[in-house]
Structures are given as C-alpha cells and as structure tokens.
Design an enzyme around this catalytic site. Structure first.
Site, PDB file in Angstrom:
ATOM      1  N   ARG A 173       0.811  -1.225   0.000  1.00 43.35           N
ATOM      2  CA  ARG A 173       0.000   0.000   0.000  1.00 43.35           C
ATOM      3  C   ARG A 173       0.840   1.268   0.000  1.00 43.35           C
ATOM      4  NH1 ARG A 173      -3.243  -1.110   5.240  1.00 43.35           N
ATOM      5  NH2 ARG A 173      -1.067  -1.572   5.652  1.00 43.35           N
ATOM      6  N   HIS A 190       5.859 -27.603   9.847  1.00 48.35           N
ATOM      7  CA  HIS A 190       7.260 -27.973   9.602  1.00 48.35           C
ATOM      8  C   HIS A 190       7.601 -29.387  10.086  1.00 48.35           C
ATOM      9  CE1 HIS A 190       7.550 -23.852   8.579  1.00 48.35           C
ATOM     10  NE2 HIS A 190       7.594 -23.383   9.804  1.00 48.35           N
TER      11      HIS A 190
END
Ligand code: NAP
Length: 481
Positions: free
Chosen positions: A51, A240
């Site tokens: 942005r 993970h």
C-alpha cells in the site's frame, strides 16, 4: 565441484507485501543471490507491491538496504546490487481496494512466466486472489505463492483452500514451507531412495525409533501477540515437523515428481494414530536473564505452549512398533534442527558385555551446519583387546564436495526458483494441509476441553523435565541439543 546453475525461463514475479519483514529478510536477498548466480535470465523482472505510496527508486533503495542488512559482505557486491535493482519496479496496490490494480496490470507481460507471491497477512490472501482475477491480471497458468500460516484449524484451512480454488487450480498454488527447501531435506530423499543401503533397513524391523527436533535459542520476541494465538503446535508441528515426519516415514514414491511425492506424504498423515494426552508434554519458558513466555506475550493467563514434545505412532506395516518422537521449543540451549534415525542394536552380540556394543545412528542435520552423519561401530584402534567405539561416517557437504557447496542456495531461493520452473514437489498440496489440521485439531480440542496448562521450564536448557520422562519411560533418551 562444477557449478551447474541452469537459468530459469523469463518471468514477472510480483511480491505483494514488498515492504514487509519477510520480503526484506528472505525473499529479496534470496532473489539477489539467484541473480548473482546467473539463474535469472536478462528478461526476468520483479515487481514490488504494497500500500505504501512510493516510486520504484524509493523501493529500490529499501531493497539495497535489505540486501546490505541481511546478506554478509562476502555474498554481495555493489555493482551486482545495482544491476539487480535494474530488474525491480514498484506499484502501490491496496489488496482490499481498487487502487493501483490497473497500474499493476500495465506492468505484467503476457509472454513470460507469471508468479505472484502473497507475502502479506493470510487475511488478505482471498482479497488478492479475487482482485488478480477481477482485474484480469493473472493468466490461466500463473502461479501464486502462499505463505504460512495456512489456516489455524481444519475449518479455516478448508475455507482458504476453497477461496483460492475459486480463481486458481491446484497446479497454480504453491503453499510454501521453507523447511522443505533445505538442501538436507532433499538429501534425505536422495539418501533413502538413491542408495540400496538404507531403504531395506528403513522400517520397524531395524529402526528402534526416530527423533525429530527443531530447537530454538530465541524466545517469541516481538511476535508475542501473534505467537500466543498459535503456540508451538500450530506454529511448528502442524506444518514444519509434520512435513519432516512425512518425508522420513513415507513409502518410496514411484517417481520424484510432485503428485507422486505428495500422495505418499498424505498417506503418512492419514496413518497417524490419535495421540493420547500422556504422550504429549507442553511447556512455557520461565524468566531467566530475559522475560518469561507469559511476560513476552503479555498474557499471564496464556495456555499456549512455547515447547512441545510428543510420541507418535504411524499405523502401517512399515512403522508398526517404531515410535516417532517430535520436539520443538523456544529458549532452549541451542538452535538445532535434525532428524535422527536410531537403528536397533544387533540381535546378538558376539563381543563381551563390557566391549560396549552400540547401535547405528543416522542423523540428518538441517541447521546449523547442514549435513548427514552416520555413526558406525568399529574396534577401538590399538592394543587392549576388542573394545568397540562408534565413529562418524560424516557426510558433511562442504567437507565431501568442496567449499562451493557450503554456498548452496538457501531454502527460499530454491523454492522461488521452483515456482518459476513450475515444480510443486517441495510445496504442500491442499489436501495435505487439511489432513495435517485434521490430525492437529482433536489434540488441541482435548487440551482446551480439559483445561490443560503447559508446565514451566528453565530457559537455556532442554525444556521441561516431563519431556525427558516421556523418553525415560521407554528406556530412551533425547539427543543432546
Ligand atoms: P509484515 O512485515 O507485516 O508485512 C506485511 C506487508 O503487507 C507489508 O509490505 C505491507 O505493506 C503489506 N500490506 C499490508 N496490508 C496491505 C494491503 N491492504 N494491501 C497491500 N499490501 C498490504 O509481514 P511479514 O512478516 O512480512 O509476513 C508476511 C507473510 O509471511 C505473513 O503471511 C506471515 O505469516 C508470513 N511469514 C512471515 C515470516 C517472517 O519471518 N516475517 C516467516 C514465515 C511466514 P504496506 O503497509 O505498505 O501495505
């Protein structure tokens, strides 16, 4: 060793979240390294999007600063950085509004690989997918890269999969788990499936147990508010450690290709037995030289865990009777990640009891110092009769293959190049992620239903005493951290 870098096809890579922490620390320095290695063809372009209103020159200056901050001087040079920056441009875009999208469309070429990296908060993934479609920016074969966390339970993961599936096929979606990009993790597959030596022994007849450890020295630091909503189970185990478990335990895929590998990983998750509460230890680090977990997350009533150890069983023919012990935590003694296969002792020892018969241990180190080490028993050299010792057959890459391999691409570098190549092997498929949440959810629901609290543990050590007891009950010990 001769470097064999193969340039990828020309591409436009858009990084949404180009001003954020992950882009600065990992993605952009990683891309710079691939550029230096000659893997990026001259037509490749990187487009930053966020942005913040700024021009391309301002963003390039941030990228230079990020490269200087996050790469050691030995891995960069000013002329290389300047040439790399010529590939970069920036567009201000709001994921939740209409501003900037027409400009972004103007930047994207139609005759190169298109990839869009969603390095923004997961709450924006849907909005980005929607707008890429609405503004007709992404081609039918464009790829999107999605960061973790992918949902916080099965329901939210399903919702996210469904949202992405509205605009993208599964073949276009790259759910990143950077553990899968590590050199040693891929070497685990090479060792298992490229040698006749290991695979025949890779089962409960010969493997006593497996330990998977991901230990961190750091606490939750500035991520306290985010982390406390997850805890180690959601933040580390569901993704993970689960991925490492799958690669270790899976059946040999018929081919080393994306769906063949991912089918086998999925079967492992589906074969996991439910975990009884007495097979799980959760902890929170106490205060030491630094604040406690509860102080770090500013929530004295928190029941989230900064440490978890668990004993798992995979209910299939290969692994029946071989436990897998998983452990991960913060504020432990050292930063260390490894997968360790503990083989059984020989069925009968021909040596005296005091000779010291030992079992073989294969350890796959992910960090630090990636490498594979196999401990074998030999006779201690010299006089004194038959005394046995175990010595490492060390397959440390740098030692064996020369210093260049110490310089292998880091996980993010490799995975981004795989996205450009269109290779999904090291990315999680939607059904895998859902299956992992499907296994995780009832465990967390159990803690919440019973009101279980994590136990406090001393920082700088190996976690709660109860984790050691979990092993002692089975006459086993955790590896040193
Ligand atoms: P961050 O530092 O907060 O950066 C977020 C980025 O998103 C900024 O560039 C921000 O820039 C942009 N952004 C925010 N709102 C936006 C909007 N409405 N439209 C367009 N851009 C917007 O976050 P991060 O740490 O880089 O993490 C990014 C993603 O990676 C997250 O999903 C995170 O879970 C995941 N992740 C991060 C790490 C890590 O080490 N940081 C590790 C693993 C996974 P503007 O404010 O200029 O818009």
């Amino acid at each position: 060793m001769v470097s064999r870098v193969i340039p990828v096809d020309p591409f436009d890579l858009v990084i949404f979240g180009a001003t954020g922490d992950l882009a600065r620390r990992k993605i952009l320095p990683g891309l710079y390294r691939r550029f230096c290695d000659g893997q990026m063809p001259p037509e490749a372009r990187i487009i930053g999007a966020a942005r913040t209103e700024q021009d391309s020159a301002a963003w390039r200056a941030q990228v230079v600063e990020a490269i200087e901050t996050f790469l050691p001087a030995s891995k960069r040079d000013p002329s290389g950085v300047k040439a790399f920056c010529e590939r970069l441009s920036y567009v201000a875009v709001d994921a939740t509004g209409d501003a900037g999208w027409a400009d972004l469309k103007g930047e994207i070429r139609d005759d190169v690989v298109q990839a869009f990296y969603f390095s923004v908060a997961p709450s924006l993934f849907g909005a980005l997918a929607e707008r890429l479609h609405h503004f007709n920016i992404a081609r039918q074969d464009a790829r999107i890269v999605v960061e973790k966390p992918f949902g916080r339970d099965l329901a939210t993961a399903r919702e996210l999969n469904a949202t992405l599936a509205t605009h993208f096929n599964e073949t276009q979606i790259y759910r990143i788990d950077h553990y899968l990009g590590k050199e040693t993790v891929q070497n685990l597959m090479a060792v298992r499936f490229g040698n006749t030596l290991f695979e025949p022994l890779w089962n409960s007849q010969y493997v006593d147990h497996v330990q998977i450890t991901v230990a961190e020295e750091v606490g939750v630091g500035g991520r306290g508010a985010y982390y406390d909503k997850s805890g180690a189970m959601r933040d580390m185990v569901q993704n993970h450690l689960m991925q490492l478990l799958c690669l270790t335990a899976m059946e040999p895929p018929a081919r080393f290709e994306p769906n063949a590998v991912r089918d086998e990983k999925l079967k492992v998750i589906r074969a996991l037995d439910p975990v009884p509460p007495e097979h799980i230890v959760r902890g929170q680090y106490k205060a030491g030289a630094q604040p406690s977990y509860l102080q770090d997350v500013e929530n004295t009533a928190s029941r989230s865990e900064s440490f978890i150890a668990m004993k798992l069983h995979i209910a299939n023919w290969r692994w029946n009777g071989t436990p897998f012990y998983l452990r991960t935590g913060k504020r432990l003694k050292a930063r260390k990640s490894e997968i360790v296969i503990h083989f059984k002792e020989t069925p009968h020892s021909i040596f005296d009891a005091d000779a010291g018969n030992r079992a073989n241990v294969l350890s796959i180190r992910l960090q630090p110092d990636e490498g594979i080490d196999l401990r074998v028993t030999i006779k201690e050299p010299g006089p004194g009769g038959m005394r046995l010792i175990d010595v490492p057959l060390d397959m440390s890459f740098a030692d064996a293959l020369g210093p260049e391999v110490a310089d292998v691409p880091d996980a993010y570098e490799r995975l981004i190049m795989d996205v450009i190549r269109g290779n999904q092997t090291l990315f999680m498929r939607g059904d895998e992620v859902e299956a992992a949440w499907g296994w995780t959810d009832p465990i967390i629901a159990g803690w919440e239903g019973r009101g279980d609290r994590p136990v406090p543990y001393e920082p700088g050590n190996t976690g709660p005493e109860e984790a050691a007891i979990l092993m002692h009950r089975d006459n086993r010990r955790w590896r040193e951290i």
